[in-house]
Write an enzyme that holds these catalytic residues in place. Structure first.
Site, short mmCIF file in Angstrom:
data_model
loop_
_atom_site.label_atom_id
_atom_site.label_comp_id
_atom_site.label_asym_id
_atom_site.label_seq_id
_atom_site.Cartn_x
_atom_site.Cartn_y
_atom_site.Cartn_z
N LYS A 14 -3.89 22.79 78.02
CA LYS A 14 -5.33 22.70 78.31
C LYS A 14 -5.59 22.31 79.77
CE LYS A 14 -6.50 19.69 75.20
NZ LYS A 14 -5.29 19.47 74.39
N ARG A 89 -13.23 16.45 69.53
CA ARG A 89 -11.92 16.32 68.92
C ARG A 89 -12.04 16.01 67.43
NH1 ARG A 89 -8.97 15.10 73.53
NH2 ARG A 89 -6.75 14.85 73.32
N ARG A 128 6.78 16.36 80.72
CA ARG A 128 5.55 16.39 81.53
C ARG A 128 5.49 15.25 82.55
NH1 ARG A 128 -0.40 17.13 79.09
NH2 ARG A 128 -0.14 15.11 78.06
N ARG A 161 2.73 9.95 81.89
CA ARG A 161 1.62 9.27 81.22
C ARG A 161 2.13 8.27 80.20
NH1 ARG A 161 -2.70 13.77 79.34
NH2 ARG A 161 -2.55 12.52 77.45
N ARG A 172 -0.72 11.31 68.34
CA ARG A 172 -1.66 12.31 68.88
C ARG A 172 -1.57 13.63 68.11
NH1 ARG A 172 0.65 12.07 74.58
NH2 ARG A 172 -0.59 13.92 75.04
#
Ligand code: ADP
Ligand code: ZN
Length: 217
Positions: A14, A89, A128, A161, A172
């Site tokens: 995203k 969400r 990531r 993160r 998540r």
């Protein structure tokens, strides 16, 4: 007019696609994740209130998140279109948006859904690295920055993160399947949903997105 919601599980891409769409089509990129991370970094009252929830992978309350988005979308830079990333969400958030959107002249007219199998998501999140300054996202295996550990766009050192660890990621992903995935049916029923294969190479994805958005502009 392009009033767009960008959806997809964590790690679907995203953020990466949002950056491209917003530049290419001149739309403000409204990311609730970025807004919450900014609040946490600034140490504001909001930031302190949500820190443990966000770092653990949980969802911030629907009331708080919806109020924040309503305020942000109301600003004049969203009058000629916007790209909403990370909101709604949950079904209550989608219902809130369906009410306040038309009320403030910001009704959604397109939902882009990026699909991605779970094993790919897990691998992407583990590798990531993000830029804390401009929000750009890289991957140590598949989307390396030009210089190791440094943002291509602004030169800041990249970080991992806090919620990109195995246990927060599991929370998540569970939240995504439980709370967010039902939104696909909600928007499909309303004729707004367009789904894309998130495993496509970046350039193919951009070509497909471009074709859709140029047709709707
Ligand atoms: P992801 O990579 O999981 O899609 P985001 O950057 O969009 O992550 O969001 C990071 C975190 O911010 C979420 O895990 C959640 O804690 C919080 N958050 C973002 N958007 C929302 C929302 N619409 N409702 C509740 N919490 C949210
Ligand atoms: Zn940067």
């Amino acid at each position: 007019m392009l009033n767009i919601i960008l959806m997809g599980p964590p790690g679907a891409g995203k953020g990466t696609h949002a950056k491209w769409i917003s530049t290419e089509f001149g739309l403000p990129h409204i990311s609730t994740g970025d807004m919450f991370r900014e609040a946490m970094n600034s140490g504001s009252e909001l930031g302190n209130k949500i820190k443990d929830i966000v770092n653990g992978g949980g969802l911030v309350s629907d009331e708080l998140t919806s109020a924040l988005v309503k305020e942000r979308l109301s600003r004049p830079d969203c009058a000629n279109g916007y790209l909403l990333d990370g909101f709604p969400r949950t079904i209550p958030q989608a219902e809130a948006l369906a009410l306040f959107g038309p009320e403030i002249g910001r009704e959604v007219n397109l939902v882009i859904d990026i699909e991605c199998p779970e094993d790919v998501l897990i691998a992407r999140i583990a590798g990531r690295r993000v830029c804390p300054k401009c929000g750009a996202s890289f991957n140590v295996n598949t989307m390396k920055p030009k210089t190791e550990g440094i943002c291509d766009y602004c030169g800041s050192p990249l970080i991992q993160r806090k919620d990109d660890n195995a246990s927060s990621f599991k929370v998540r992903l569970d939240n995504y399947f439980k709370s967010t995935e039902p939104l696909l049916a909600y928007y499909r029923e309303r004729g707004l949903l367009h789904s894309f294969d998130g495993t496509l190479p970046l350039l193919n994805m951009e070509a497909e997105l471009s074709a859709l958005l140029k047709g709707k502009r």
